[in-house]
Design a protein around this motif. Sequence first.
Motif, PDB file in Angstrom:
ATOM      1  N   THR A 335       0.843  -1.300  -0.144  1.00  0.00           N
ATOM      2  CA  THR A 335      -0.149   0.038  -0.158  1.00  0.00           C
ATOM      3  C   THR A 335       0.852   1.204   0.020  1.00  0.00           C
ATOM      4  OG1 THR A 335      -1.674  -1.385   1.116  1.00  0.00           O
ATOM      5  CG2 THR A 335      -1.920   1.083   1.243  1.00  0.00           C
ATOM      6  N   ILE A 336       0.638   2.186  -0.827  1.00  0.00           N
ATOM      7  CA  ILE A 336       1.538   3.422  -1.125  1.00  0.00           C
ATOM      8  C   ILE A 336       1.623   4.166   0.214  1.00  0.00           C
ATOM      9  CG2 ILE A 336      -0.697   4.784  -1.547  1.00  0.00           C
ATOM     10  CD1 ILE A 336       1.098   6.123  -3.780  1.00  0.00           C
ATOM     11  N   LYS A 337       2.774   4.553   0.469  1.00  0.00           N
ATOM     12  CA  LYS A 337       3.081   5.247   1.874  1.00  0.00           C
ATOM     13  C   LYS A 337       2.846   6.676   1.578  1.00  0.00           C
ATOM     14  CE  LYS A 337       7.031   3.930   4.279  1.00  0.00           C
ATOM     15  NZ  LYS A 337       8.338   3.810   4.346  1.00  0.00           N
ATOM     16  N   LYS A 338       2.642   7.334   2.743  1.00  0.00           N
ATOM     17  CA  LYS A 338       2.358   8.657   2.529  1.00  0.00           C
ATOM     18  C   LYS A 338       3.430   9.614   1.987  1.00  0.00           C
ATOM     19  CE  LYS A 338       0.147  12.370   5.426  1.00  0.00           C
ATOM     20  NZ  LYS A 338       0.486  13.236   4.463  1.00  0.00           N
ATOM     21  N   ALA A 341       2.843   9.317  -1.761  1.00  0.00           N
ATOM     22  CA  ALA A 341       1.568   9.869  -2.195  1.00  0.00           C
ATOM     23  C   ALA A 341       1.822  11.568  -2.227  1.00  0.00           C
ATOM     24  CB  ALA A 341       0.340   9.542  -1.284  1.00  0.00           C
TER      25      ALA A 341
ATOM     26  N   ILE B  88      -6.966  10.666  -1.366  1.00  0.00           N
ATOM     27  CA  ILE B  88      -5.923   9.837  -1.350  1.00  0.00           C
ATOM     28  C   ILE B  88      -6.188   8.744  -0.508  1.00  0.00           C
ATOM     29  CG2 ILE B  88      -4.451  11.216   0.314  1.00  0.00           C
ATOM     30  CD1 ILE B  88      -3.038  10.188  -2.903  1.00  0.00           C
ATOM     31  N   TYR B  90      -3.509   6.188   1.568  1.00  0.00           N
ATOM     32  CA  TYR B  90      -1.977   5.793   2.040  1.00  0.00           C
ATOM     33  C   TYR B  90      -1.864   4.951   3.337  1.00  0.00           C
ATOM     34  CZ  TYR B  90      -3.013   9.739   5.215  1.00  0.00           C
ATOM     35  OH  TYR B  90      -3.414  10.611   6.299  1.00  0.00           O
ATOM     36  N   SER B  91      -0.510   4.535   3.365  1.00  0.00           N
ATOM     37  CA  SER B  91      -0.249   3.706   4.689  1.00  0.00           C
ATOM     38  C   SER B  91       0.675   4.277   5.515  1.00  0.00           C
ATOM     39  CB  SER B  91       0.073   2.308   4.140  1.00  0.00           C
ATOM     40  OG  SER B  91       1.268   2.433   3.635  1.00  0.00           O
TER      41      SER B  91
END
Lengths: 376, 101
Positions: A335-338, A341, B88, B90-91
Amino acid sequence: MIDMTLQIIDDFNIIIQTLYILLFIVLIFFGQRIQFHLSLMEVGGVLRHLAFLKDTAIKMTIDELKKYSTDKDLNKRFERLLNSFMIMPEAADPSGIVKKIEHIVNIREARFLDDLKRLITSEIEESKVRNLSNMVEATMALNIIYKIIQHYYLLAKKTKNFFIMAQLQMIVPLIFNEAKSYLQALNAFKLGTPIGDSIGPLIVHKFIQHSDTKTIEYKKEYVKDTDVYVVERNGRIFYVIKASGPGGNVGKPGEAIKKVINSLKKKNEKIAGIIMIDAALKLEGEKTGEVAEGVGAAIGGIGVEKFKIEEIATKNKVPLYAIIIKQSLMEAITTIKKEIADTISDAINRVDRISNEELPEGNIILAGIGNTIGVP
Amino acid sequence: MISNLILQFNSFELLILFAIALVFFFILLTDIKKQGKRMMLINPEIKVQLICKECGFKEIRDFREGDYISKEPDEKCEKCGGEKYIDIIYSIVKQEKTRQS
């Protein structure tokens, strides 16, 4: 009394010295064998962990498939899918090999998806099928990693080959990290969240949705699994290419770029350049989410799409610009990390700068490369 | 008698041997601890940022299955009651929230 004590000390010293000499002789003659057994123990431990990761992945994928399938032979059919393979074309005569690879890859993709759809008995959305196929592919990757490591482990054990074992010992920590990434990726594919690799499609999606951008035309499935948006921004026309989402899919950006260039040429319209946005593997020590610019085709994979883009760009003398967002393998498939993003606005600003300052008049092709999971 | 013997038998050498054994023991312990850490799986928190179409109010909540970028979930803005969309996903990785593989 003192004499007796000194005698004991002397005897003790002789024992210690003899032990030292014995240890020295043992290490000379059996050192490598001892080292071999220590390596065997270490690699064996990692192999057990790899087996655990593989079994967990298989269980997770079967459990997910069971939600949409009533097939009694699900386990058997899944195993057949798990052990399926693809034979690459002969490279002794490399002329025309890319077309042969493309043909084999297309057959494999179509057969894989058909086999998976046959497993699913309930009516589900295409995007969910795509996410399930991503789950199966990650499980396949884990299965093959385990099989290869087990092969070399057993081979080294059988032949008592210290050098195979030493190489294995050196490489297993890296392999284990990769295997761990694939297991973590399963969760992202199961939930359908955008992953680190989705940053390319995500940036172009935000570019289209931006308040300064006006959509002129939307061509769904312009080529297989790939959409094209014709948009206007800052007085310039962009052909925005991305895989069809929100299911896990990479599309055929090479084919789409080729088709856009050919159609623009037919209409005698100018092509100012191609800007490609993709996730790139960072080097150790580099920051996650670092944005960098360069030239060339920013696209990974087996090489077919990259070849097509380079070929059409060279033939038509179209400049190729690349924007990459750096991340590790683990970050790219989970899952895309902050931090990743948060690079969206920076990347869009860079597209604006390149289009306003560096590219001459004409249409611009903007391609968001990567898996579009979680991004429509 | 024994303490006397130890004292007479190069007590300094014994001390060195003991210290070396202790160092090796701690290296081994650290290595085992590091190996355990390597085997851990990181369990990230998945967050969703929603933006109100009317007033631009931002809200962050946990991810729910079926969420995707630009989706308009059936949720109203807390401030103005307007429609919201997913901006958005996000993790956030928290090292302490890990589980042993």
